[in-house]
Design a protein around this motif. Structure first.
Motif, PDB file in Angstrom:
ATOM      1  N   LEU A   1       0.661  -1.229   0.265  1.00 31.44           N
ATOM      2  CA  LEU A   1       0.022  -0.139   0.094  1.00 31.44           C
ATOM      3  C   LEU A   1       1.004   1.385  -0.107  1.00 31.44           C
ATOM      4  O   LEU A   1       0.478   1.785  -0.555  1.00 31.44           O
ATOM      5  CB  LEU A   1      -0.615   0.716   0.686  1.00 31.44           C
ATOM      6  CG  LEU A   1      -1.774  -1.243   1.253  1.00 31.44           C
ATOM      7  CD1 LEU A   1      -2.902  -1.235   2.893  1.00 31.44           C
ATOM      8  CD2 LEU A   1      -3.133  -0.192   0.044  1.00 31.44           C
ATOM      9  N   ALA A   2       1.825   1.199   0.508  1.00 30.42           N
ATOM     10  CA  ALA A   2       2.953   2.141   0.918  1.00 30.42           C
ATOM     11  C   ALA A   2       3.329   3.059  -0.854  1.00 30.42           C
ATOM     12  O   ALA A   2       3.502   4.199  -1.089  1.00 30.42           O
ATOM     13  CB  ALA A   2       3.654   1.891   1.639  1.00 30.42           C
TER      14      ALA A   2
ATOM     15  N   LEU B   1       3.743  -0.157  11.697  1.00 32.34           N
ATOM     16  CA  LEU B   1       3.099   0.826  10.416  1.00 32.34           C
ATOM     17  C   LEU B   1       4.313   1.788  10.373  1.00 32.34           C
ATOM     18  O   LEU B   1       4.601   1.530   8.690  1.00 32.34           O
ATOM     19  CB  LEU B   1       1.800   1.358  10.028  1.00 32.34           C
ATOM     20  CG  LEU B   1       1.618   2.517   8.972  1.00 32.34           C
ATOM     21  CD1 LEU B   1       1.716   1.265   7.334  1.00 32.34           C
ATOM     22  CD2 LEU B   1       0.427   3.014   8.720  1.00 32.34           C
ATOM     23  N   ILE B   2       5.177   2.476  11.298  1.00 28.91           N
ATOM     24  CA  ILE B   2       5.859   3.564  10.859  1.00 28.91           C
ATOM     25  C   ILE B   2       7.653   2.297  10.392  1.00 28.91           C
ATOM     26  O   ILE B   2       8.386   2.903   9.227  1.00 28.91           O
ATOM     27  CB  ILE B   2       6.452   4.336  11.729  1.00 28.91           C
ATOM     28  CG1 ILE B   2       7.139   5.506  11.365  1.00 28.91           C
ATOM     29  CG2 ILE B   2       7.162   2.990  13.269  1.00 28.91           C
ATOM     30  CD1 ILE B   2       7.584   6.122  13.246  1.00 28.91           C
ATOM     31  N   GLU B   3       7.644   0.987  10.435  1.00 27.46           N
ATOM     32  CA  GLU B   3       8.790   0.349   9.888  1.00 27.46           C
ATOM     33  C   GLU B   3       8.651   0.018   8.415  1.00 27.46           C
ATOM     34  O   GLU B   3       9.130  -0.226   7.544  1.00 27.46           O
ATOM     35  CB  GLU B   3       8.258  -0.263  10.944  1.00 27.46           C
ATOM     36  CG  GLU B   3       8.642  -0.886  11.986  1.00 27.46           C
ATOM     37  CD  GLU B   3       8.348  -1.857  13.027  1.00 27.46           C
ATOM     38  OE1 GLU B   3      10.204  -2.364  14.106  1.00 27.46           O
ATOM     39  OE2 GLU B   3       7.568  -2.427  12.857  1.00 27.46           O
ATOM     40  N   ARG B   4       7.033   0.321   8.076  1.00 27.50           N
ATOM     41  CA  ARG B   4       6.836   0.319   6.750  1.00 27.50           C
ATOM     42  C   ARG B   4       6.901   1.834   5.757  1.00 27.50           C
ATOM     43  O   ARG B   4       6.174   1.569   4.562  1.00 27.50           O
ATOM     44  CB  ARG B   4       5.295  -0.733   6.425  1.00 27.50           C
ATOM     45  CG  ARG B   4       5.516  -1.806   6.487  1.00 27.50           C
ATOM     46  CD  ARG B   4       5.407  -2.407   8.071  1.00 27.50           C
ATOM     47  NE  ARG B   4       4.604  -2.873   8.582  1.00 27.50           N
ATOM     48  CZ  ARG B   4       5.244  -3.664   9.564  1.00 27.50           C
ATOM     49  NH1 ARG B   4       6.054  -3.243   9.899  1.00 27.50           N
ATOM     50  NH2 ARG B   4       4.490  -5.365  10.197  1.00 27.50           N
ATOM     51  N   LEU B   5       6.646   2.855   6.517  1.00 27.74           N
ATOM     52  CA  LEU B   5       6.933   4.095   5.584  1.00 27.74           C
ATOM     53  C   LEU B   5       8.817   4.580   5.672  1.00 27.74           C
ATOM     54  O   LEU B   5       9.383   3.708   5.774  1.00 27.74           O
ATOM     55  CB  LEU B   5       6.572   4.333   6.719  1.00 27.74           C
ATOM     56  CG  LEU B   5       5.040   4.477   6.671  1.00 27.74           C
ATOM     57  CD1 LEU B   5       4.448   5.578   7.311  1.00 27.74           C
ATOM     58  CD2 LEU B   5       4.387   4.620   5.608  1.00 27.74           C
TER      59      LEU B   5
ATOM     60  N   TYR C   1      -1.087  -0.228  23.964  1.00 26.74           N
ATOM     61  CA  TYR C   1      -0.125   0.162  22.638  1.00 26.74           C
ATOM     62  C   TYR C   1       0.322   1.350  22.974  1.00 26.74           C
ATOM     63  O   TYR C   1       1.688   1.523  21.811  1.00 26.74           O
ATOM     64  CB  TYR C   1      -1.092  -0.306  21.429  1.00 26.74           C
ATOM     65  CG  TYR C   1      -1.803  -1.132  21.587  1.00 26.74           C
ATOM     66  CD1 TYR C   1      -1.200  -2.287  22.471  1.00 26.74           C
ATOM     67  CD2 TYR C   1      -2.764  -1.238  20.011  1.00 26.74           C
ATOM     68  CE1 TYR C   1      -1.841  -3.758  21.772  1.00 26.74           C
ATOM     69  CE2 TYR C   1      -3.716  -2.696  20.244  1.00 26.74           C
ATOM     70  CZ  TYR C   1      -3.770  -3.731  20.727  1.00 26.74           C
ATOM     71  OH  TYR C   1      -4.144  -4.570  20.541  1.00 26.74           O
ATOM     72  N   ILE C   2      -0.390   2.402  22.845  1.00 16.89           N
ATOM     73  CA  ILE C   2       0.553   3.732  22.933  1.00 16.89           C
ATOM     74  C   ILE C   2       2.006   3.299  23.666  1.00 16.89           C
ATOM     75  O   ILE C   2       3.503   3.784  22.967  1.00 16.89           O
ATOM     76  CB  ILE C   2       0.214   4.626  23.371  1.00 16.89           C
ATOM     77  CG1 ILE C   2      -0.943   5.231  22.519  1.00 16.89           C
ATOM     78  CG2 ILE C   2       0.751   6.312  23.396  1.00 16.89           C
ATOM     79  CD1 ILE C   2      -0.949   5.209  21.075  1.00 16.89           C
ATOM     80  N   ARG C   3       2.036   2.712  24.575  1.00 15.77           N
ATOM     81  CA  ARG C   3       3.627   2.680  26.058  1.00 15.77           C
ATOM     82  C   ARG C   3       4.948   1.948  24.792  1.00 15.77           C
ATOM     83  O   ARG C   3       5.454   2.432  24.851  1.00 15.77           O
ATOM     84  CB  ARG C   3       3.022   2.102  27.184  1.00 15.77           C
ATOM     85  CG  ARG C   3       2.458   3.617  27.887  1.00 15.77           C
ATOM     86  CD  ARG C   3       2.698   2.492  29.368  1.00 15.77           C
ATOM     87  NE  ARG C   3       2.038   1.107  29.557  1.00 15.77           N
ATOM     88  CZ  ARG C   3       0.239   1.525  29.910  1.00 15.77           C
ATOM     89  NH1 ARG C   3      -0.175   2.516  30.111  1.00 15.77           N
ATOM     90  NH2 ARG C   3       0.406  -0.039  29.730  1.00 15.77           N
ATOM     91  N   THR C   4       3.465   0.747  24.250  1.00 14.81           N
ATOM     92  CA  THR C   4       4.814  -0.109  23.477  1.00 14.81           C
ATOM     93  C   THR C   4       5.483   0.855  22.700  1.00 14.81           C
ATOM     94  O   THR C   4       6.560   0.641  21.890  1.00 14.81           O
ATOM     95  CB  THR C   4       3.633  -1.293  22.844  1.00 14.81           C
ATOM     96  OG1 THR C   4       3.739  -1.976  23.588  1.00 14.81           O
ATOM     97  CG2 THR C   4       4.433  -2.391  22.022  1.00 14.81           C
ATOM     98  N   ALA C   5       4.447   1.834  21.106  1.00 12.08           N
ATOM     99  CA  ALA C   5       5.084   2.561  21.015  1.00 12.08           C
ATOM    100  C   ALA C   5       6.179   3.028  21.085  1.00 12.08           C
ATOM    101  O   ALA C   5       6.994   3.318  20.264  1.00 12.08           O
ATOM    102  CB  ALA C   5       3.952   2.798  19.651  1.00 12.08           C
ATOM    103  N   GLN C   6       5.758   3.747  22.256  1.00 18.90           N
ATOM    104  CA  GLN C   6       6.670   5.206  22.294  1.00 18.90           C
ATOM    105  C   GLN C   6       7.580   4.292  23.252  1.00 18.90           C
ATOM    106  O   GLN C   6       8.691   4.872  22.074  1.00 18.90           O
ATOM    107  CB  GLN C   6       6.248   5.350  24.013  1.00 18.90           C
ATOM    108  CG  GLN C   6       5.180   6.783  23.576  1.00 18.90           C
ATOM    109  CD  GLN C   6       4.567   7.872  24.366  1.00 18.90           C
ATOM    110  OE1 GLN C   6       3.558   6.236  25.192  1.00 18.90           O
ATOM    111  NE2 GLN C   6       3.672   8.511  24.240  1.00 18.90           N
ATOM    112  N   SER C   7       7.961   3.548  23.103  1.00 19.20           N
ATOM    113  CA  SER C   7       9.433   2.251  24.364  1.00 19.20           C
ATOM    114  C   SER C   7       9.902   1.964  22.406  1.00 19.20           C
ATOM    115  O   SER C   7      11.521   2.140  22.142  1.00 19.20           O
ATOM    116  CB  SER C   7       9.520   1.102  25.345  1.00 19.20           C
ATOM    117  OG  SER C   7       8.284   0.622  24.001  1.00 19.20           O
ATOM    118  N   LYS C   8       9.037   1.583  21.675  1.00 17.53           N
ATOM    119  CA  LYS C   8       9.861   0.432  20.517  1.00 17.53           C
ATOM    120  C   LYS C   8      10.397   2.267  19.192  1.00 17.53           C
ATOM    121  O   LYS C   8      11.215   1.193  18.976  1.00 17.53           O
ATOM    122  CB  LYS C   8       8.812   0.448  19.888  1.00 17.53           C
ATOM    123  CG  LYS C   8       9.164  -0.665  19.288  1.00 17.53           C
ATOM    124  CD  LYS C   8       7.903  -2.125  18.457  1.00 17.53           C
ATOM    125  CE  LYS C   8       8.862  -3.005  17.382  1.00 17.53           C
ATOM    126  NZ  LYS C   8       7.738  -3.906  16.929  1.00 17.53           N
TER     127      LYS C   8
END
Length: 85
Positions: free
Chosen positions: A33-34, A56-60, A75-82
């Protein structure tokens, strides 16, 4: 309000959500898609409503600004740490 009953209670765990995404082939679909549909250009901003753990950020492309939000604090905490940068 976050729904957390039945199958959704399992998906509250970000690793379970990511496993499900892997099982259904979401990564390859998002990359396709990207590259072929979204027509992203350098410097544009992607707003990801319901971003989950933000994978998704990994695919952009690196030249895209990304902003994700979700009702799940886990989910937000996971995203922030990752993806702290």
């Amino acid at each position: 309000m976050e729904v957390s009953t039945g199958f959704r209670s399992i998906l509250k765990l970000s690793w379970a959500y990511e496993l499900l995404q892997w099982l259904v082939g979401a990564a390859s679909a998002q990359r396709w898609l990207a590259a072929h549909v979204w027509d992203l250009r350098d410097g544009q901003t992607v707003v990801d409503a319901g971003c989950g753990p933000g994978t998704l950020i990994e695919r952009l492309p690196d030249t895209i600004h990304y902003f994700g939000f979700d009702i799940s604090e886990r989910y937000i905490r996971t995203a922030q740490s990752k993806f702290s940068d």
